[in-house]
Design an enzyme around this catalytic site. Structure first.
Site, PDB file in Angstrom:
ATOM      1  N   CYS A 184     -38.913 -17.951   4.022  1.00  0.00           N
ATOM      2  CA  CYS A 184     -37.624 -17.267   3.825  1.00  0.00           C
ATOM      3  C   CYS A 184     -36.517 -18.021   4.557  1.00  0.00           C
ATOM      4  O   CYS A 184     -35.455 -18.306   3.989  1.00  0.00           O
ATOM      5  CB  CYS A 184     -37.685 -15.837   4.355  1.00  0.00           C
ATOM      6  SG  CYS A 184     -38.978 -14.823   3.636  1.00  0.00           S
TER       7      CYS A 184
ATOM      8  N   CYS B 173       7.820 -21.167  15.962  1.00  0.00           N
ATOM      9  CA  CYS B 173       9.102 -20.514  15.680  1.00  0.00           C
ATOM     10  C   CYS B 173       9.244 -20.258  14.193  1.00  0.00           C
ATOM     11  O   CYS B 173       8.377 -20.609  13.392  1.00  0.00           O
ATOM     12  CB  CYS B 173      10.270 -21.370  16.168  1.00  0.00           C
ATOM     13  SG  CYS B 173      10.511 -22.864  15.191  1.00  0.00           S
TER      14      CYS B 173
ATOM     15  N   CYS C 217       8.907 -23.166  11.775  1.00  0.00           N
ATOM     16  CA  CYS C 217       7.516 -23.543  11.501  1.00  0.00           C
ATOM     17  C   CYS C 217       6.982 -22.697  10.342  1.00  0.00           C
ATOM     18  O   CYS C 217       6.365 -23.221   9.400  1.00  0.00           O
ATOM     19  CB  CYS C 217       6.638 -23.302  12.724  1.00  0.00           C
ATOM     20  SG  CYS C 217       7.222 -24.056  14.248  1.00  0.00           S
TER      21      CYS C 217
ATOM     22  N   ASP D   8      -1.241  11.883 -10.082  1.00  0.00           N
ATOM     23  CA  ASP D   8       0.005  11.523  -9.385  1.00  0.00           C
ATOM     24  C   ASP D   8       0.208  10.011  -9.310  1.00  0.00           C
ATOM     25  O   ASP D   8       1.306   9.549  -9.006  1.00  0.00           O
ATOM     26  CB  ASP D   8      -0.004  12.082  -7.953  1.00  0.00           C
ATOM     27  CG  ASP D   8       0.013  13.604  -7.929  1.00  0.00           C
ATOM     28  OD1 ASP D   8       0.672  14.190  -8.795  1.00  0.00           O
ATOM     29  OD2 ASP D   8      -0.637  14.190  -7.051  1.00  0.00           O
TER      30      ASP D   8
ATOM     31  N   ASP E  17       4.716  17.212  -5.026  1.00  0.00           N
ATOM     32  CA  ASP E  17       3.799  17.857  -5.950  1.00  0.00           C
ATOM     33  C   ASP E  17       3.353  19.178  -5.316  1.00  0.00           C
ATOM     34  O   ASP E  17       3.003  19.215  -4.133  1.00  0.00           O
ATOM     35  CB  ASP E  17       2.599  16.942  -6.198  1.00  0.00           C
ATOM     36  CG  ASP E  17       1.647  17.528  -7.216  1.00  0.00           C
ATOM     37  OD1 ASP E  17       2.112  18.017  -8.251  1.00  0.00           O
ATOM     38  OD2 ASP E  17       0.421  17.496  -6.966  1.00  0.00           O
TER      39      ASP E  17
ATOM     40  N   ASP F 110      -1.156  13.645  -4.296  1.00  0.00           N
ATOM     41  CA  ASP F 110      -2.512  13.413  -3.799  1.00  0.00           C
ATOM     42  C   ASP F 110      -3.558  13.209  -4.873  1.00  0.00           C
ATOM     43  O   ASP F 110      -4.679  12.807  -4.582  1.00  0.00           O
ATOM     44  CB  ASP F 110      -2.956  14.581  -2.905  1.00  0.00           C
ATOM     45  CG  ASP F 110      -3.201  15.857  -3.715  1.00  0.00           C
ATOM     46  OD1 ASP F 110      -2.555  16.027  -4.766  1.00  0.00           O
ATOM     47  OD2 ASP F 110      -4.038  16.670  -3.290  1.00  0.00           O
TER      48      ASP F 110
ATOM     49  N   CYS G 206     -40.659 -14.485   6.710  1.00  0.00           N
ATOM     50  CA  CYS G 206     -41.539 -15.591   7.071  1.00  0.00           C
ATOM     51  C   CYS G 206     -40.766 -16.894   7.122  1.00  0.00           C
ATOM     52  O   CYS G 206     -39.564 -16.926   6.805  1.00  0.00           O
ATOM     53  CB  CYS G 206     -42.703 -15.707   6.067  1.00  0.00           C
ATOM     54  SG  CYS G 206     -42.148 -16.170   4.405  1.00  0.00           S
TER      55      CYS G 206
END
Length: 845
Positions: free
Chosen positions: A105, A31, A34, A738, A536, A734, A102
């Site tokens: 590794c 709730c 909490c 801007d 714009d 955009d 290998c």
């Protein structure tokens, strides 16, 4: 949409505070109280800030200084509050390792991972290229694993966003099934209790005998509380022990008090205790209604988040790529940037890319919400998981894994859900004190009933004439407990806590389905106060590139005029020349080769065609070559008054005609701006053009106010100037130039086809580059905030009215619990109604 690669990574740098950000999945919250306890615990840590715990998503979002606080500290703070940070599969993980060849590794990777603090065990399998880990998530996580593997000289293939979301969806479904099972088993015991209790309530006779009846109530109530309801009881007790009581604490106190009255009643049968009404069956009923409410709420919360989860499950599973001259089908996870993918009609495009060959239409509805397919050809960008409808496309992959458009959408939405709407702060402050206050009211209620029994006895006598469950004949202790238990179980902080996050969750999900990505929750509330929308001009109102708008021929046909001009302009790199060539190509005109091409700076071009001298350019070009253009002077002036560039075409010394070229309006600009006005907003155009050119464009689209001759670095100043006049401003743009204005505006809205920096600065991002999406954003914000206000009103109204009624002893505890469960369900259901709200512009409906 361009890629925004820095959004909401788990440990991404917070640009303003230079702190890192993280999300923690919290377990055990039920709730709003909490969430408040966890939020308070994390906020009290030195080095954390901006803590927000969302009860709807079970996530804590915060910024932190890693030099002052660790994830282990955070986990411990959460545990001190009585909850825990989620441990995936009990602290187990599996990583896909890249670059191993290998046994040496795999050994190197195993050692690197095993040496990390918090890792209990690491096993690396060379054959499967996987590392299996057992670890403590409070001390170590994916970022540390990845760093250790990379420092060892290898790589980790990150889990795809779609797999993560599918996992979340499955987990959500498991939670719903678990809640359903708990509810069903509880009612298996509660149903017989009700069947046994009702005759006793009507006749007053305990069948077959008082002792059997009272003992039977205890026996049936015990599993309902101590088995199916044990998590609620445990949560309530733990929260109380940590001095942060929550909703479960109220249920625990109410149901446990009712349950233990049964034992007192049985003892009274043997004269070992005072006579008391047996409420043990009512305690089980309280738990039954509580778990029913929890199941419905869990199911509704799942529906609230399913939009964004399902979006990620729509991605393609495989891809067909060209390898060594042949087509090979591979898992989509293995697609790499630069791979050429072959997509046939009806197939999903596997990942983001650019069309390199073919022409088709693509259904982009999952990304933009638009049902009409979009034409795609060579050079066009496509989005992964969208559907190819017609022709075969060859697509070069440009974004894979976490860099795909859909992955970014999920991160943007999760970022929004990790923020708060300002109005939520008031509800949070109330929730902080809510449960302790209710417990106090319940204790005071019992004390008042015991202390002023005569007054309340009279009230019970009056109410008994029309409320069947009020029995003034009960003893004063039974009546006081009746009222006190009702107060405990009627109060509902959950409704207050869920009011805002569930609406924000559904709203952000609906936005994602319609190409509107809300990045910051506060934008929803701020948007309602916006009165001015600055647009714009270039790239927002207009296409941002020139196109042919008018063809006025003196003698020949329009097509012949375009053909001659385009033939001459073929070698030109000037945008006006490219626009004329593009117009000819759209008409499928066959262009002719020219000779002696020459570009004349500031004037136009000169070329020869079949021995004739062609001139394509402005007045200066004509005057310098002694071409009399008087016959078209009026046409030229008329085009210029409409903010168009007039291109004169002459052959030898004769003027053939004029071609008008301009930055064309986007298809829906006029309708969208009219719609914004209907919504009560004043559109303002901002442009670097001169006043006359700007005014010409504004008149076409219906904008009254124009701010012209604004240099790119002055846009922010213009926004501030309007704000100084007490105007609340939304800015739509955009470009890179801007970004400062978007950041300064009360609400910044970035066109999704713009630059990364503009998108990063915005509060709302639009996937499509047209103004219809702005209308959708405004309507979505208004609808979402209206739901938030409605949710908060009903949550406050419910508690304000219900608690006093319970204090007066007029509510049966079981009915009180039903009402409490309904209040939470009502809030979540009301939020889910947002899914049905139409946010499309009226001209598209």
């Amino acid at each position: 949409m361009t890629k925004d690669k820095d959004v909401n990574n788990d440990r991404s740098r917070d640009k303003t505070t230079q702190k890192e950000r993280t999300d923690l999945e919290i377990e055990g919250m039920t709730c709003a109280s909490c969430a408040q306890a966890v939020e308070k615990g994390l906020a009290n840590l030195e080095g954390t800030e901006g803590v927000n715990v969302n009860i709807a998503t079970d996530k804590a979002s915060l910024a932190y200084d890693p030099d002052k606080v660790s994830k282990k500290d955070m986990a411990e703070a959460v545990e001190r509050a009585g909850y825990r940070v989620a441990r995936d599969e009990a602290g187990k993980a599996e990583l896909d390792i890249e670059g191993m060849t290998c046994a040496t590794c795999s050994q190197a990777v195993e050692v690197a991972l095993g040496d990390l603090e918090g890792v209990d065990e690491a096993n690396v399998n060379l054959a499967t290229e996987k590392a299996a880990l057992s670890f403590n998530p409070a001390e170590v996580g994916y970022d540390e694993f990845k760093k250790a593997v990379e420092e060892a000289g290898y790589g980790v293939k990150k889990e795809r966003e779609g797999e993560r979301e599918r996992s979340k969806l499955e987990e959500s479904q498991r939670e719903v099934e678990k809640a359903k099972k708990e509810m069903a088993w509880t009612w298996a015991f509660v149903a017989p209790i009700i069947a046994w209790m009702v005759p006793e309530m009507i006749t007053g006779v305990k069948w077959p005998s008082p002792l059997v009846f009272d003992a039977g109530m205890i026996i049936l109530a015990t599993p309902a509380l101590l088995w199916t309801g044990r998590e609620t009881l445990r949560s309530g007790f733990t929260s109380a022990r940590h001095l942060s009581p929550n909703m479960d604490t109220l249920i625990m106190m109410g149901s446990a008090t009712a349950y233990f009255t049964g034992y007192v009643t049985v003892l009274s049968e043997f004269g070992l205790a005072p006579r008391l009404l047996n409420y043990s069956g009512v305690g089980a009923m309280i738990m039954g209604f509580h778990l029913t409410g929890r199941y419905i709420e869990t199911k509704a919360k799942g529906r609230a988040s399913e939009a964004i989860q399902k979006l990620m499950t729509l991605e393609a599973k495989t891809a067909r790529v060209e390898r060594d001259g042949r087509e090979v089908e591979i898992p989509v996870d293995e697609v790499e940037v630069g791979n050429l993918m072959v997509v046939r009609p009806g197939e999903k495009i596997p990942t983001d890319g650019v069309v390199r060959d073919g022409v088709s239409s693509v259904d982009e509805s999952i990304a933009t919400g638009e049902s009409m397919p979009v034409e795609k050809s060579e050079g066009d960008e496509v989005i992964g998981a969208t559907v190819n409808k017609q022709g075969v496309l060859k697509v070069e992959a440009t974004g894979v894994g976490e860099d795909t458009f859909l992955s970014q959408v999920v991160r943007l939405v999760e970022e929004a859900q990790g923020t708060k709407v300002p109005i939520q702060n008031f509800a949070d402050r109330v929730t902080t004190f809510f449960v302790p206050t209710v417990i106090s009211i319940a204790l005071i209620t019992i004390a008042i009933w015991l202390g002023f029994s005569g007054t309340f006895q009279d009230l019970a006598t009056w109410a008994s004439s029309f409320i069947p469950w009020v029995d003034p004949g009960l003893g004063v202790i039974s009546l006081s407990l009746f009222a006190g238990i009702s107060v405990l179980v009627i109060a509902c902080p959950c409704a207050l806590g869920l009011a805002t996050p569930t609406a924000l969750m559904v709203g952000s999900g609906k936005g994602a389905e319609n190409g509107v990505l809300i990045r910051k929750g506060e934008a929803i509330q701020t948007m309602k106060d916006v009165g001015t929308v600055i647009l714009d001009k270039t790239g927002t109102i207009t296409e941002g590139k020139p196109g042919v708008t008018d063809v006025i021929s003196q003698n020949d046909s329009q097509e012949e005029l375009i053909k001659l001009a385009a033939s001459a302009e073929q070698g030109s790199e000037h945008p006006l020349g490219e626009a004329i060539v593009e117009a000819a190509e759209e008409k499928d005109l066959k262009l002719q080769d020219v000779t002696d091409f020459s570009a004349l700076v500031g004037q136009g071009i000169e070329a020869k065609l079949n021995g004739d001298r062609l001139l394509v350019g402005n007045r200066d070009l004509m005057e310098e070559n002694d071409v009399n253009y008087g016959a078209v002077e009026g046409t030229v002036k008329g085009l210029e008054e409409e903010a168009k560039t007039a291109v004169i075409v002459a052959r030898n010394q004769d003027v053939l005609g004029v071609i008008g070229v301009a930055d064309q309006l986007k298809e829906d600009s006029v309708d969208a701006i009219a719609e914004l006005k209907k919504l009560g907003l004043e559109p303002v155009m901002i442009t670097g053009d001169n006043e006359r050119t700007g005014r010409a464009i504004a008149d076409k689209v219906g904008i009254d106010r124009v701010i012209a001759e604004v240099m790119p670095n002055e846009k922010r100043d213009e926004v501030m100037r309007l704000q100084d006049r007490r105007e609340n401003v939304a800015m739509v743009g955009d470009g890179i130039n801007d970004a400062p204005a978007l950041k300064q505006a009360n609400v910044g809205i970035a066109i999704g086809s713009g630059t990364d920096i503009a998108i990063e600065a915005a509060d709302i991002t639009l996937v499509k580059g047209d103004l219809s999406a702005v209308v959708k954003a405004v309507k979505l914000s208004e609808a979402t905030f209206a739901k938030i206000k409605g949710n908060l009103f009903w949550a406050f109204f419910y508690n304000t009215v219900a608690i006093p009624i319970a204090v007066m002893g007029l509510l049966h505890p079981a009915i009180a619990e039903m009402a409490m469960a309904f209040s939470s369900i009502n809030v979540v259901t009301n939020s889910n109604r947002l899914k049905g709200v139409d946010i499309s512009p009226s001209y598209q409906s």
